[in-house]
Design an enzyme around this catalytic site. Structure first.
Site, short mmCIF file in Angstrom:
data_model
loop_
_atom_site.label_atom_id
_atom_site.label_comp_id
_atom_site.label_asym_id
_atom_site.label_seq_id
_atom_site.Cartn_x
_atom_site.Cartn_y
_atom_site.Cartn_z
N ARG A 52 5.90 -15.08 25.57
CA ARG A 52 6.17 -16.54 24.68
C ARG A 52 7.20 -17.14 25.60
NH1 ARG A 52 6.42 -14.99 18.70
NH2 ARG A 52 7.55 -13.17 19.72
N VAL A 140 -6.18 2.81 19.40
CA VAL A 140 -6.59 3.83 18.28
C VAL A 140 -5.65 4.95 18.56
CG1 VAL A 140 -8.23 5.12 17.16
CG2 VAL A 140 -8.86 2.87 18.18
N GLY A 142 -2.58 5.50 19.48
CA GLY A 142 -1.44 5.34 20.63
C GLY A 142 -1.73 6.21 21.96
N ILE A 144 -2.96 9.40 21.83
CA ILE A 144 -4.23 10.32 21.75
C ILE A 144 -5.43 9.63 22.22
CG2 ILE A 144 -5.57 11.70 20.20
CD1 ILE A 144 -3.03 11.46 17.90
N GLY A 195 13.35 2.81 13.92
CA GLY A 195 12.46 2.07 14.64
C GLY A 195 10.90 2.49 14.65
N GLU A 198 8.04 -1.54 11.61
CA GLU A 198 8.29 -3.10 11.96
C GLU A 198 9.17 -3.52 10.95
OE1 GLU A 198 4.77 -4.77 13.66
OE2 GLU A 198 4.05 -2.80 14.52
N ASP A 209 -3.81 -0.84 8.81
CA ASP A 209 -3.54 -0.26 10.01
C ASP A 209 -4.63 1.04 10.38
OD1 ASP A 209 -1.85 -0.09 12.70
OD2 ASP A 209 -2.03 1.84 11.81
N LYS A 213 -8.20 1.16 12.59
CA LYS A 213 -8.55 2.16 13.58
C LYS A 213 -9.90 3.05 13.15
CE LYS A 213 -3.66 2.97 14.44
NZ LYS A 213 -2.45 3.59 13.90
N GLY A 310 4.28 3.97 19.83
CA GLY A 310 5.34 4.06 20.58
C GLY A 310 4.89 3.47 21.96
#
Ligand SMILES: NC(=O)c1ccc[n+]([C@@H]2O[C@H](COP(=O)([O-])OP(=O)(O)OC[C@H]3O[C@@H](n4cnc5c(N)ncnc54)[C@H](OP(=O)(O)O)[C@@H]3O)[C@@H](O)[C@H]2O)c1
Length: 436
Positions: A52, A140, A142, A144, A195, A198, A209, A213, A310
């Protein structure tokens, strides 16, 4: 195309989005360019980055000549080969960028599950037509490598079921409610503080979410197009400490599961909290971990477990996608060419049978239990186990019923009848029991 890529020996990349994921990926790529070259025989050159605002304070320096002020120009730049979209959101700028990139014959790598779940079919068609890659391993679970496992490692197999824990935030909340005896709101507060969640964790908690996936996995696993209509999506915000405690007493753990399976040639997709036997593999996946289980023939059961989110784990998947592009591995994004994918028959869970945990908080009056069992019997639901706990003020009681299997639609009727009864003090609650 393959020969052209091999002769080139370097490819120019634009990274759009330098947030949690983009900044880690950018730094990784700068440090590991040579390692990637050794593995692919092609050097990834970061030609531009965009986000941005250039002025935003970041943990790393970006030279002015690397900065692309308007990311939507990236698809028009001739020397650009690959665009990595790490903005997020199913619409808006991420959508425009990815559509334009593929239309302009740029390879696209994205971690954006919302975008792929909504527009994956049409994007895949454009990629196929223009003979470029559209890669979304990082979208999908992270780190894995589930997408590539379905597309490549398990290609010989007929998949009949794919399921698991596909969201780390909700799994962290449920497991810390269990381990630390926390209420939902306190567990969510901690997840934000650490963390894991969100500032707006809505899609982690309401099941959206996981649904995104699961829809992608379903299309990959069953060679179908993405189905948005018949999927059941329930989140975890109605689970409280009493349910967690009751589940423990009964020998279960509560988990948010995503399940896609074929039954009588029809695909059922569902996302909901479930009671799972405490000694099962899935019940033992705690914290932010994800786990995906695939049942297929001839290999049998395959389990993939790991960090589902992450910057580090997600970068692992992004680099896997990048190497696929650098090697000149152009594949159909959803395993098969568009013409060979199926308009599969999707079905809602209406007729699927479940045992359930039914929790009824009621006034502690005579005759209530017999009225409840009458309502169940009228809907052809029988009781397997019943526990009655007085509440703290002793004026109310909490009745827990474990039922035998019955159609989902029966439970909908039961809930709608019971919630109108004058003796009900809280909205009745049903959690499905899942044998996985
Ligand atoms: N976080 C995870 O663990 C995780 C795991 C797997 C997949 N993903 C996916 O990865 C993607 C990125 O997630 P994230 O956590 O890195 O998000 P994030 O921290 O919010 O970063 C978003 C980035 O997009 C940029 N951006 C926003 N609007 C823009 C616009 N109009 N034009 C150009 N750039 C714009 C932001 O720019 P500024 O920096 O200038 O504000 C920021 O750099 C999402 O699709 C997410 O679903 C995330």
């Amino acid at each position: 195309m393959l020969n052209k890529l091999k002769m080139k020996n370097e490819m120019n990349i634009v990274i759009v989005g330098l947030g949690n994921i983009g900044s880690y990926f950018f730094t990784y790529l700068k440090k590991n360019k040579n390692i990637i070259f050794n593995k692919t025989n092609t050097t990834p050159i970061i030609r531009y980055v965009s986000a941005r605002s250039f002025k935003k304070k970041r943990d790393f320096k970006i030279s002015k000549k690397l900065w692309l002020e308007n990311c939507l120009l990236a698809p028009k730049i001739k020397e650009v080969d690959i665009i990595v979209e790490l903005i997020g959101g199913s619409d808006g700028i991420a959508k425009k960028l990815v559509f334009e990139a593929l239309k302009n014959k740029k390879h696209v790598i994205t971690a954006n599950k919302a975008l792929v779940a909504k527009y994956g079919d049409v994007l895949s068609r454009i990629a196929e037509k223009n003979k470029v890659n559209f890669e979304f391993e990082a979208a999908v679970c992270g780190g894995i490598p589930i997408v590539r496992s379905i597309k490549e490692g398990l290609i010989a197999n007929n998949i009949n079921k794919i399921y698991g824990i596909l969201n780390g935030t909700s799994n962290y909340i449920l497991s810390s409610m269990d381990k630390n005896k926390l209420e939902y709101s306190d567990a969510l507060f901690n997840a934000k503080k650490l963390g894991y969640a969100e500032s707006n964790p809505a899609s982690d908690i309401n099941g959206d979410d996981v649904a995104s996936k699961l829809k992608i996995l379903t299309a990959l696993a069953f060679n179908s197009f993405i189905d948005n209509k018949s999927i059941l999506v329930e989140g975890i915000k109605n689970i409280d400490q009493i349910d967690i405690n009751n589940a423990n007493q009964l020998g279960y753990k509560i988990k948010l599961v995503g399940v896609a399976e074929i039954e009588k040639n029809k695909i059922i997709q569902r996302v909901h909290p479930a009671l799972i036997k405490e000694n099962s593999y899935i019940a033992k996946i705690n914290g932010v971990l994800n786990a995906v289980i695939i049942e297929s023939n001839p290999v049998g059961k395959t389990v993939l477990q790991g960090e589902g989110a992450g910057p580090g784990p997600t970068t692992s998947s992004l680099v896997s996608d990048l190497c696929s592009v650098l090697r000149g591995n152009i594949k159909f994004p959803f395993v098969l060419p568009d013409k060979k994918r199926k308009f599969a028959n999707f079905q809602s869970i209406k007729n699927k049978k479940f045992s359930v945990y039914l929790r009824l908080d009621v006034k502690d009056n005579h005759g209530i239990l017999s009225d409840i069992t009458k309502v169940l019997a009228k809907n052809k639901v029988s009781v397997k186990r019943l526990i009655q706990n007085p509440t703290i003020n002793k004026k109310n009681a909490s009745i827990i019923i474990i039922t035998h299997k019955a159609k989902s639609s029966s439970f909908v009727n039961i809930l709608s009848t019971l919630k109108k009864k004058s003796y009900i003090v809280n909205i009745p609650k049903i959690i499905r029991i899942e044998k996985i």
